[in-house]
Structures are given as C-alpha cells and as structure tokens.
Scaffold this motif. Structure first.
Motif, mmCIF file in Angstrom:
data_model
loop_
_atom_site.group_PDB
_atom_site.id
_atom_site.type_symbol
_atom_site.label_atom_id
_atom_site.label_comp_id
_atom_site.label_asym_id
_atom_site.label_seq_id
_atom_site.Cartn_x
_atom_site.Cartn_y
_atom_site.Cartn_z
ATOM 1 N N PHE A 142 0.833 -1.203 0.000
ATOM 2 C CA PHE A 142 0.000 0.000 0.000
ATOM 3 C C PHE A 142 0.871 1.258 0.000
ATOM 4 O O PHE A 142 0.662 2.179 -0.806
ATOM 5 C CB PHE A 142 -0.913 -0.018 1.229
ATOM 6 C CG PHE A 142 -1.651 1.265 1.484
ATOM 7 C CD1 PHE A 142 -2.651 1.694 0.620
ATOM 8 C CD2 PHE A 142 -1.344 2.054 2.592
ATOM 9 C CE1 PHE A 142 -3.332 2.889 0.856
ATOM 10 C CE2 PHE A 142 -2.022 3.233 2.834
ATOM 11 C CZ PHE A 142 -3.014 3.657 1.968
ATOM 12 N N LEU A 143 1.881 1.286 0.846
ATOM 13 C CA LEU A 143 2.769 2.449 0.915
ATOM 14 C C LEU A 143 3.586 2.586 -0.371
ATOM 15 O O LEU A 143 3.806 3.696 -0.870
ATOM 16 C CB LEU A 143 3.692 2.320 2.129
ATOM 17 C CG LEU A 143 3.002 2.362 3.493
ATOM 18 C CD1 LEU A 143 3.970 1.940 4.603
ATOM 19 C CD2 LEU A 143 2.468 3.767 3.788
ATOM 20 N N ALA A 144 4.024 1.450 -0.924
ATOM 21 C CA ALA A 144 4.785 1.492 -2.178
ATOM 22 C C ALA A 144 3.944 2.050 -3.313
ATOM 23 O O ALA A 144 4.450 2.782 -4.177
ATOM 24 C CB ALA A 144 5.279 0.090 -2.523
ATOM 25 N N SER A 145 2.666 1.726 -3.324
ATOM 26 C CA SER A 145 1.783 2.240 -4.383
ATOM 27 C C SER A 145 1.627 3.750 -4.292
ATOM 28 O O SER A 145 1.526 4.438 -5.317
ATOM 29 C CB SER A 145 0.411 1.554 -4.312
ATOM 30 O OG SER A 145 -0.289 1.939 -3.132
ATOM 31 N N ILE A 146 1.627 4.284 -3.080
ATOM 32 C CA ILE A 146 1.528 5.738 -2.905
ATOM 33 C C ILE A 146 2.814 6.411 -3.382
ATOM 34 O O ILE A 146 2.790 7.435 -4.073
ATOM 35 C CB ILE A 146 1.248 6.086 -1.428
ATOM 36 C CG1 ILE A 146 -0.113 5.529 -1.008
ATOM 37 C CG2 ILE A 146 1.300 7.588 -1.202
ATOM 38 C CD1 ILE A 146 -0.384 5.645 0.476
ATOM 39 N N ILE A 147 3.964 5.820 -3.020
ATOM 40 C CA ILE A 147 5.250 6.375 -3.449
ATOM 41 C C ILE A 147 5.364 6.361 -4.967
ATOM 42 O O ILE A 147 5.974 7.261 -5.568
ATOM 43 C CB ILE A 147 6.412 5.581 -2.815
ATOM 44 C CG1 ILE A 147 6.365 5.694 -1.296
ATOM 45 C CG2 ILE A 147 7.767 6.063 -3.330
ATOM 46 C CD1 ILE A 147 7.261 4.709 -0.572
ATOM 47 N N SER A 148 4.761 5.364 -5.616
ATOM 48 C CA SER A 148 4.854 5.217 -7.068
ATOM 49 C C SER A 148 3.857 6.084 -7.826
ATOM 50 O O SER A 148 3.875 6.105 -9.061
ATOM 51 C CB SER A 148 4.638 3.744 -7.459
ATOM 52 O OG SER A 148 5.617 2.921 -6.862
ATOM 53 N N THR A 149 2.995 6.788 -7.116
ATOM 54 C CA THR A 149 2.026 7.674 -7.774
ATOM 55 C C THR A 149 2.756 8.848 -8.421
ATOM 56 O O THR A 149 3.615 9.476 -7.806
ATOM 57 C CB THR A 149 0.995 8.199 -6.757
ATOM 58 O OG1 THR A 149 0.365 7.095 -6.114
ATOM 59 C CG2 THR A 149 -0.061 9.048 -7.441
ATOM 60 N N THR A 150 2.395 9.156 -9.672
ATOM 61 C CA THR A 150 3.119 10.195 -10.423
ATOM 62 C C THR A 150 2.479 11.578 -10.340
ATOM 63 O O THR A 150 3.070 12.551 -10.772
ATOM 64 C CB THR A 150 3.208 9.793 -11.909
ATOM 65 O OG1 THR A 150 1.881 9.565 -12.421
ATOM 66 C CG2 THR A 150 4.037 8.519 -12.075
ATOM 67 N N SER A 151 1.300 11.682 -9.784
ATOM 68 C CA SER A 151 0.620 12.974 -9.722
ATOM 69 C C SER A 151 1.359 13.961 -8.812
ATOM 70 O O SER A 151 1.753 13.601 -7.692
ATOM 71 C CB SER A 151 -0.804 12.781 -9.183
ATOM 72 O OG SER A 151 -1.390 14.023 -8.872
ATOM 73 N N PRO A 152 1.564 15.216 -9.261
ATOM 74 C CA PRO A 152 2.237 16.217 -8.416
ATOM 75 C C PRO A 152 1.496 16.466 -7.101
ATOM 76 O O PRO A 152 2.110 16.781 -6.088
ATOM 77 C CB PRO A 152 2.231 17.480 -9.296
ATOM 78 C CG PRO A 152 2.088 16.968 -10.699
ATOM 79 C CD PRO A 152 1.248 15.740 -10.603
ATOM 80 N N GLN A 153 0.154 16.319 -7.145
ATOM 81 C CA GLN A 153 -0.637 16.547 -5.930
ATOM 82 C C GLN A 153 -0.354 15.475 -4.865
ATOM 83 O O GLN A 153 -0.662 15.664 -3.685
ATOM 84 C CB GLN A 153 -2.139 16.531 -6.262
ATOM 85 C CG GLN A 153 -2.616 17.705 -7.097
ATOM 86 C CD GLN A 153 -2.277 17.564 -8.575
ATOM 87 O OE1 GLN A 153 -1.934 16.480 -9.017
ATOM 88 N NE2 GLN A 153 -2.368 18.662 -9.318
#
Length: 403
Positions: A142-153
């Motif tokens: 779950f945390l890795a998926s957040i880190i991998s998010t590309t959105s600037p927001q």
C-alpha cells in the motif's frame, strides 16, 4: 530508580534488568517487558527464549500479563511519595483487521488517505509488534503504491508514505517484493524522490534503495539507469547526513561490480565527488568505503582519467596509505597499481613521486612479508624503477625494496 526502594524481583525484565512497563509472556511461560523482548526477537532475529533458550514458534504469541502489570502499577502508586510515577496502561497491539480496514478506507477520498497515513504512522511508532502486523496486512504494498504515484498533488503523501515505509524496517521477503513492485517502477519512483524531494525524503529513499539492493538478485543490479547514479552522486555532494552518505556508498559498492554501472557512475561525476569526500574524511569506515568504490571505478579507463583530472586525486589516495586501516591500504595501493599499469605516463609517474605516493609505497614494503598489498606496492615500484631511482625524493635504499 531510587536504589533505596526495594523493587520486587519479578517486576524486573530478565533481559533489560529494568522495571517492566508492558509485561508480556512468551510461549515458554517467561514474562518480559514488551519492548525488550521485541528488540530481541525482531531486531536481533532471535527465535529462542532468552532465559530458557528454548525455540519459539514463528508466531511469537506475546500475551499481555495483565495481572503483573496491575501489580506493578499498584506498587508505583504505593511508592508515589518516593517520586515513582505510575506506569500508564499500554495500548493493545493493533490487529490485521484494523490495518486492513484502514487501507480499504483510504481510497474513499484524499482526506481519507491523509488520515490513514497519519494513523499508520502512529501505529508503527507504538511497537515492533505493530510494525510486523502492518507488514503482514499489506501495508508495505500500500505504501509502495503511494510512493509510485506520479501525480504532483500526491507528493506530500509520497513523503509521508516513504517515511513510514523506512521506519517499518521490513523483512527481506518484503524488500525483495519491493524490487519487483510494478516491474521495477518503485526504483524509478525513489530516483524521482531523490531528485525532487526534501532532504529527509531523499535520505529515506537512498536508505530504502540500499536495503533493497542488499537482498536483490544480481540480474536486477547489472544494468541500473544512469539517472539513479546522477542522484547518488548528488547526495554525496549535498552531504545530507552521515547515514545517507553511508547508504549511498554502500549502494555504489553493490552496483559497481558491473561494467555498465561503473561507466554510468563515472559519467555521473562519481569519481570527482569521491575524491572530494576523501579530502575531508577522517572516519575510518567512511574512508574505507570511499576507497572501495574508487577502486572499482578506477578499473575502467574513464575512472582513471577522472582520478588524474582531479588535481588532488593521486595525492589524497596516497595520503590515506598507512593512515587509516589495512583495508584502506589495500584499496589505495590497488588504485595506484591500476593507474601505474594502464595510465602510467612519464608525467603521471612524476606526479606520483611528487605527491609522496612512491615514498608511501616504500613504507608499505616494510610491512609484514607475504602481504598482498606489499606485493602490489613492489609491482608499482618495479614498473617505474628508473624514474624512482633518478628522483631525489626517493630513499637511497629503494633497490633493497625491489629485491
């Protein structure tokens, strides 16, 4: 604790020899303080009871000893006049069900995600049991998926998720899963964090990468992207923290046995920054690690050329010989041998004489016989014997060192 106060012996944790705050009982029937036994089991990776030496099952089963905890609290209350503070009732460990619900609810809205991360951070800070429960409940992915998010927001949440993931100190199995997460996409995301993130997040990123690469298969390491080397070199240059510098050097040591990685590290300016680091480095371990990486990079022509291009390259390598450790001696002499055999022009040899490298090698020759470092030193001196003999800077006994 006031030594005049008689503390009942069964209030004392047999591992830390301190009064228990959160007594728990393991499967062998022995009671310990939760923090002490967790450190023994998880940090030290011990799977035996410290007192009985009997093996414990994979599910350690730390059962709260409420009776003993109430006795300790009552004793603290009775001795309040002596300055003893009552031990608060500890929070119960989190369950997989609670973690799973938190993760599911996080997808409802950006606010829910922010709240979820805040709660996960609090849960992780409470105990090692909570951290292992989080790992078993899917929090790592779950945390890795957040880190991998590309959105600037998403950047504020990325920083928070990275901090939590770093502080989980996840198992080797989870680290291996992170290497292959989204087909290696997490490594690219961590590279981006190192490029754009705040200092703390950049440090967390390189620390996590170092842990991941330590358990990675070699097939995952021999062809790392150039952009990662650029960011590793930048962290060396920025000197974010000593811990980040160590992690960066260790990462380079893991990556640079492969030729492609060495060329990319040199192209990224690694040799220059390693020399700059050596110039001010007095700490033994850091000197050794820096020389190890520099030795690897000097095995290629581009690395040697960069060492010679830096005005202090040969001088600082020579300076570290016989001043740091046996390991540093070995690596420094190996670097000089690489230069001598493949780049030993007349001007380079003269520079080696002038900066004291040849004199240091003569001193190495006085070391114990049979030393591999001594043999390498003799090889360098033999390669350039004529130039050394004609130099007023060399000792008159040079010939005896070459016998």
């Amino acid at each position: 604790m006031d030594h005049e106060i008689d503390v009942p012996p069964f209030f004392i944790c047999p591992v830390s020899l301190e009064i228990m705050k959160d007594p728990v009982t393991v499967s062998t029937g022995i009671t310990y303080d939760r923090e002490s036994i967790e450190k023994w089991l998880f940090s030290g990776k011990n799977m035996t009871c410290p007192v009985t030496k009997q093996p414990l099952s994979d599910d350690t089963g730390l059962t709260p000893n409420h009776t003993l905890r109430r006795l300790i609290q009552a004793w603290c209350t009775m001795n309040a006049s002596h300055g003893i503070e009552r031990i608060p009732t500890p929070k119960p460990p989190v369950t997989k069900t609670q973690i799973s619900k938190l993760i599911r609810d996080a997808s409802r809205s950006p606010h829910s995600l922010t709240r979820c991360l805040r709660e996960l951070k609090s849960i992780a800070s409470d105990s090692e049991t909570n951290r292992r429960c989080m790992e078993a409940s899917g929090a790592v992915e779950f945390l890795a998926s957040i880190i991998s998010t590309t959105s600037p927001q998403a950047e504020p949440n990325q920083d928070e998720a990275l901090g939590i993931l770093h502080n989980l100190h996840v198992s080797e199995a989870s680290l291996k899963s992170l290497i292959t997460f989204r087909n290696g996409g997490l490594i690219d995301s961590l590279t981006t964090v190192m490029q754009k993130g705040v200092y703390e997040s950049r440090a967390y990123a390189v620390l996590l990468l170092n842990s991941m690469f330590q358990v990675a298969d070699s097939s995952r390491l021999f062809n790392i992207r150039y952009e990662l080397f650029v960011e590793l070199v930048q962290i060396l240059k920025d000197q974010i923290s000593q811990q980040a510098t160590y992690a960066t050097l260790q990462t380079l040591i893991q990556l640079c046995p492969w030729g492609r990685n060495r060329h990319r590290a040199v192209k990224a300016g690694c040799v220059w920054e390693l020399i700059e680091l050596l110039l001010d480095c007095e700490e033994r371990k850091m000197c050794e690690m820096t020389l190890v990486v520099l030795d690897m990079l000097c095995s290629c022509a581009e690395g040697r050329a960069e060492l010679l291009r830096h005005g202090a390259g040969l001088a600082v390598v020579s300076k570290k010989i016989l001043r740091v450790s046996t390991t540093a001696n070995e690596r420094a002499v190996r670097i000089l041998l690489s230069v001598s055999k493949s780049s030993g022009t007349a001007s380079v040899v003269q520079e080696m004489i002038q900066v004291g490298a040849m004199g240091k090698l003569c001193s190495v020759m006085q070391m114990e016989s049979g030393s591999k470092t001594k043999e390498k030193a003799r090889e360098i001196l033999k390669l350039h014997a004529l130039a050394c003999k004609n130099s007023a800077c060399m000792p008159g006994s040079l010939g005896s060192y070459l016998a």
